[in-house]
Design a protein around this motif. Structure first.
Motif, short mmCIF file in Angstrom:
data_model
loop_
_atom_site.label_atom_id
_atom_site.label_comp_id
_atom_site.label_asym_id
_atom_site.label_seq_id
_atom_site.Cartn_x
_atom_site.Cartn_y
_atom_site.Cartn_z
N LYS A 146 8.76 11.14 82.25
CA LYS A 146 10.00 10.58 81.71
C LYS A 146 11.16 11.15 82.51
O LYS A 146 11.05 12.21 83.10
N VAL A 175 14.24 13.38 83.24
CA VAL A 175 14.59 14.70 82.69
C VAL A 175 16.10 14.81 82.51
O VAL A 175 16.58 15.22 81.47
N PHE A 176 16.84 14.47 83.56
CA PHE A 176 18.30 14.53 83.45
C PHE A 176 18.94 13.60 84.46
O PHE A 176 18.33 13.19 85.43
N GLU A 177 20.19 13.30 84.17
CA GLU A 177 21.05 12.56 85.09
C GLU A 177 22.32 13.38 85.21
O GLU A 177 22.78 13.96 84.24
N ARG A 224 23.43 14.39 81.49
CA ARG A 224 22.63 13.88 80.38
C ARG A 224 21.25 14.51 80.50
O ARG A 224 20.60 14.37 81.54
N ILE A 225 20.82 15.20 79.46
CA ILE A 225 19.55 15.93 79.49
C ILE A 225 18.62 15.38 78.42
O ILE A 225 19.01 15.26 77.26
N ASN A 226 17.40 15.08 78.81
CA ASN A 226 16.38 14.62 77.88
C ASN A 226 15.51 15.82 77.51
O ASN A 226 14.56 16.15 78.21
N THR A 227 15.83 16.48 76.41
CA THR A 227 15.08 17.67 76.00
C THR A 227 13.70 17.33 75.45
O THR A 227 12.86 18.23 75.32
N ASP A 228 13.46 16.07 75.15
CA ASP A 228 12.16 15.68 74.60
C ASP A 228 11.01 15.90 75.58
O ASP A 228 9.85 15.97 75.16
N VAL A 229 11.29 16.00 76.87
CA VAL A 229 10.22 16.15 77.85
C VAL A 229 9.69 17.58 77.94
O VAL A 229 8.66 17.81 78.55
N MET A 283 25.11 17.24 71.65
CA MET A 283 23.99 16.32 71.50
C MET A 283 24.49 14.96 71.01
O MET A 283 25.34 14.90 70.13
N GLY A 298 20.32 10.25 68.00
CA GLY A 298 19.16 9.54 68.50
C GLY A 298 18.09 9.45 67.47
O GLY A 298 18.15 9.87 66.39
#
Length: 89
Positions: free
Chosen positions: A8, A10-12, A24-29, A86, A89
């Motif tokens: 997935k 991870v970040f942008e 933008r960080i996707n901590t779900d990964v 955050m 979501g």
């Protein structure tokens, strides 16, 4: 033990001339906080290699050393403070 879940983003990160850095960080990964450290180390090595290949550093090793020096200095004495939080979501 797998540190990362399935593939997935991870970040942008976007650099805005007026607002600075937007991240933008996707901590779900991440299955745990330590996995973020592994990702940061991997990213630093990729960035160092890219800087050397593009002629912006003499070698990947010298780029990595410079990046680490600045990284530690920035953590110890930040030039600014991240804002935001955050998103729902």
């Amino acid at each position: 033990m797998a540190l990362f879940s399935k593939r997935k983003p991870v970040f942008e990160a976007f650099l805005d001339p007026r607002d600075g850095l937007e991240v933008r960080i996707n901590t779900d990964v991440f299955s745990e906080a330590g996995a973020a450290g592994v990702m940061l180390a991997d990213f630093a090595q990729h960035m160092a290699k890219a800087l050397a290949q593009s002629g912006k550093a003499d070698t990947a090793e010298s780029a990595l050393h410079e990046m680490l020096d600045i990284f530690v200095n920035e953590l110890e004495d930040p030039t600014d403070a991240p804002e935001g939080g955050m998103l729902g979501g």
